[in-house]
Design an enzyme around this catalytic site. Sequence first.
Site, PDB file in Angstrom:
ATOM      1  N   CYS A  62      10.551  46.951 -17.504  1.00  0.00           N
ATOM      2  CA  CYS A  62      10.237  46.412 -16.174  1.00  0.00           C
ATOM      3  C   CYS A  62       9.572  47.485 -15.314  1.00  0.00           C
ATOM      4  O   CYS A  62      10.150  48.565 -15.077  1.00  0.00           O
ATOM      5  CB  CYS A  62      11.526  45.910 -15.518  1.00  0.00           C
ATOM      6  SG  CYS A  62      11.359  45.499 -13.767  1.00  0.00           S
ATOM      7  N   CYS A  65      11.576  48.535 -12.350  1.00  0.00           N
ATOM      8  CA  CYS A  65      12.709  49.375 -12.762  1.00  0.00           C
ATOM      9  C   CYS A  65      12.254  50.802 -13.011  1.00  0.00           C
ATOM     10  O   CYS A  65      12.952  51.762 -12.660  1.00  0.00           O
ATOM     11  CB  CYS A  65      13.356  48.796 -14.027  1.00  0.00           C
ATOM     12  SG  CYS A  65      14.012  47.119 -13.847  1.00  0.00           S
TER      13      CYS A  65
END
Length: 801
Positions: A62, A65
């Site tokens: 991600c 992230c």
Amino acid sequence: MAGRRCPPSALLLPLAAALAGAQPGGLYSPGDALVLLQVDTLERRVLNSSSAWLVEFYASWCGHCVHFAPTWRALAADIQEWSPAVNLGVVNCADIANQKACKKFGITGFPTLKFFKAFSKSPEDGTKIFHPGDSIQNLRQSIITNLEMHKETWPPACPPLEPASVEEIRGFFQTNNVMYLALIFEANDSFMGREVTLDMLQYENVAVRRVLSSEEELVKKYGVTAFPSGFLLINNGTFSRIPVKMAARSFYTYFLRRLPGVTRGPYAPTSAPDTPIKSTLTPRRPADRSKVYMADLESALHYALRVEVARFSVLTGERVRALKDFVTVLAKYFPGRPFVQNFLRSVDRWLRNMRESRIPYSALERVLTNRKEGQAPEVLSNNMTWVGCQGSKPHFRGYPCSLWTLFHLLTVQATRYRRLGTGPLEVLGAMRGYVWSFFGCRECAQHFEGMAAESMDKVRSVDKAVLWLWSRHNRVNARLAGTETEDPEFPKLQWPPPDLCPLCHGLVNRRHVWDEAAVLRFLKAHFSPANIILDYTEPEMVLVVRHSREAKEGAGERAMGEEEERGEAEEEERGDNGRGEEEERGDNGRGEEEERGDNGRGEEEERGDNGRGEEEEEDEGEERRPGEPEAAGVGMEVGGSERRGSSGPRKPSIVRMNPKTQELEEDIVDLDNFSELHYKSKALKAAAVAANKQWRLSKRDTIPLLLADDSHQDFDYAAAWERLRRRGRGSKQLIGALEEDEGDALRRNHWFRMLGVGFSRLDLSLCIVLYFLSSMCLLGMYTFFRMRTRLRKGRPGFPTA
């Protein structure tokens, strides 16, 4: 877009990725001041703990992230002295081993922060923390706010955080064995006093309390004129203002830790998990960036359908529609291997037949795992193998890259099969719905939704749809270039680069411009099925064999459960009725078995005829069904059993069912255990024949019959199935042919036994040899006399007198 292959090199919206191949630590390492949690330590460490926990659930692929990881790492270092009152942990939900645990904790997007109070009992007790921005201060204050929400279960190691009263300060040294008491005077909305209190948690011989500016008696007593201010009280009754250059948390903490007699307590710093993190380095796979790899595409399908969608226990409303549209587009346009196409079409049919507005994922999971065997394999690999989308590190590229590739491929396929489409936005709309409803990186999904809302509705043709997705992908590459999500070995360039498509680039007034006509031609060639290579994919036979084994295991588990239930019921019944009734049931059972044997053959023949008729009717009806891709279009199915547009799965013909219920079942043939089932049926028929002749043949006696009958070992089932598949035949024809051969053999054996009464096999063999010799002798005599007659007719006649 980066190197290894076409647009896939970028991440879906702000992300750079690698998928489940990531090591359990993912974006973090054991050297960070936080706990790396895994499936076997998550519940054990977090639930029923005497400490409060703040856990980040993230996916290593991600992009958001990846961007947030430095902030979370810095926060862990900033508050590591707050342990054991509160601990910070991380869980990589992209790790295959952790996916079920993340689902159990209700994680549907990344990154997700959840605060667990001390002595939390279940995953549902976690409170989601919404973190506006990447401010460490905001996150720190959120931790304090959630700590103060403890009522009955205050963490034992956490000092009081509520404001001190006059009575508490007056008798503090009488009730607490410390040398120093620091008072932080501050406003009600200030967090500094509580932060300093937690900073000094691990230090002994000193205590910290906050005093609100509204506590007038204490303010007057110590002469406080500015807020915040710090005063140090000593147990000898003296006090003084804390001499700091700035009334800030770090200054107060530094001063208090250097006081004489103040030492660090026995608290250990935040430690790594109990079990060591195993990191396996995935070998680099050579890839040609001018090619598209089927391994990337199949990995994207697996992760999208079996991991991303699986995060939701129940699909409702918009998510149901998004999933149906997504799978429909895949079933129409994905140019995969035949057994993968069969899998997608099977899932698409199941979803179209679902009329409910709520779909439990458990029901969908049974379809996606497909633990049944069919005449035509329906298999999708559950491995994630990145080739063109492999990054230099596990958290780069991977799934988002492959998802970009998949959507580019689908938009190009829609231009090749325009008659199958429902409009220029069919693929783009399915992509938009999937990303918004299921894509794990929520910030990425919001970015893509913003681009879609801006201009997607202006697309007027399927060619424009191809160019729209290409231009938006390049916009994402430009935005992410140079950020933490960029793989240094695959920089995010504008794609395609000049070395792949020189004609796509041009200069106008010394400025770079794209030749969109050339770009469109390049995209159609690059994402054509002819440019997809199968390197690093699992071979079909490996997948089919593994799928067959899993299907048999699933069927065996179900059959074992049913058999156990029947066994328990029979045991109870025998205990109640006694041994006499058991013998009576045995006699009746043999009679019923004989009757079923006679009736079964007739019903079988009738069902066989009806089944063939129904198949012909289905074929005619499916040809008239509009909107379905033809076998020669996007791709042909294996085995021909998954007919286009069939209303529902059918039951295997090896298990004869009532024709009225066949349309509700699936046409499945288990060729691996076909021999066992088929010849077990043969033995039961022999038992029925024996019963007609008054023989006492028990169920146990069928075993020697099966062992003695080796005729099935000479039959090549795989070759027969392959021949029938090439002819477009199905399992019913295969079973019917075998049953016909079996019936002929049974009739031949029957007459053989009647004619051979009283004779041995040697006697019969001699009779056959003598019959053959006599026939040859008669043939020789016939030939001799025939030739003699012809010679006589050919001689000239004698003259007469």
